[in-house]
Design a protein around this motif. Sequence first.
Motif, short mmCIF file in Angstrom:
data_model
loop_
_atom_site.label_atom_id
_atom_site.label_comp_id
_atom_site.label_asym_id
_atom_site.label_seq_id
_atom_site.Cartn_x
_atom_site.Cartn_y
_atom_site.Cartn_z
N VAL A 102 -28.62 -42.79 -15.41
CA VAL A 102 -27.99 -41.57 -15.90
C VAL A 102 -26.58 -41.88 -16.38
O VAL A 102 -25.79 -42.49 -15.66
N CYS B 210 -28.17 -35.78 -9.03
CA CYS B 210 -29.23 -36.58 -9.64
C CYS B 210 -30.18 -37.12 -8.57
O CYS B 210 -31.40 -37.17 -8.78
N HIS C 275 -33.81 -43.70 -19.13
CA HIS C 275 -32.36 -43.47 -19.18
C HIS C 275 -32.14 -42.07 -19.73
O HIS C 275 -32.77 -41.65 -20.70
N LEU C 276 -31.25 -41.32 -19.09
CA LEU C 276 -30.93 -39.96 -19.50
C LEU C 276 -29.43 -39.79 -19.68
O LEU C 276 -28.64 -40.29 -18.87
N ASN C 277 -29.03 -39.07 -20.73
CA ASN C 277 -27.64 -38.66 -20.82
C ASN C 277 -27.53 -37.13 -20.81
O ASN C 277 -26.43 -36.59 -20.82
N PHE D 278 -29.31 -34.51 -18.19
CA PHE D 278 -30.18 -34.55 -17.03
C PHE D 278 -30.82 -33.18 -16.79
O PHE D 278 -30.14 -32.22 -16.48
N THR E 78 -37.98 -37.26 -22.39
CA THR E 78 -37.97 -38.48 -21.58
C THR E 78 -38.35 -38.19 -20.13
O THR E 78 -39.19 -38.87 -19.53
N ALA E 79 -37.73 -37.14 -19.57
CA ALA E 79 -38.03 -36.78 -18.19
C ALA E 79 -39.47 -36.29 -18.06
O ALA E 79 -40.14 -36.57 -17.05
#
Length: 203
Positions: free
Chosen positions: A148, A163, A17-19, A21, A2-3
């Motif tokens: 996040v 973050c 959206h990240l869970n 990081f 995703t990143a």
Amino acid sequence: MTAALAAQQPERMVGIHLNFFPMARPDQFPSDDLTDLERQSLADAAHHREWGSGYALEQATRPQTVGYGLTDSPVGQCAWIAEKYWAWTDHNGDPLAALSRDQMLDNISVYWHTATAASSARIYWEHGFGRPSAHGLDPGLLTVPVGVSVFPREIFRPSRRWCERYCSDLRFYEQLPRGGHFAAFEQPELFVDQIRRAFRTMR
């Protein structure tokens, strides 16, 4: 992934959206005014590097070698993944409190029946997880809107200010009361709520 998408194709992203990081090694951050969350997160990350990262180094340097063994042995494949359920889910000593036996076996069976132990590990080889010469997980500065969610038993738990070092537009940040590395698997309702709330800030 995703990143990486956000870093490489930001103009095509509404937001992410990240869970988990991705960032450079957090122990390189200034340490003179750490919060309790940051201090504990650094300690847990150091423990993981010391005792929990062997799988990543193996898959980053010899994914095909370990792949033969895992593809040949259902017990080996089960142990390789089930150990991570024990180590990375949110429980008090019994991973069955986080995921049912059937949930674990269903997921493990996908790897076994498709013989994808090696191919599923190739991302470690390609990205260089665990290799000193690799750049780690650092995607650089993310310019897209970012949300996040920080689950309490995630391998690494960044603070909001950590973050913000990597996000020029951090729209959503929240710490959750339960859940681990497999957040969507462990806490699907909480996870979906986080995604919905994060993307509401990006409309």
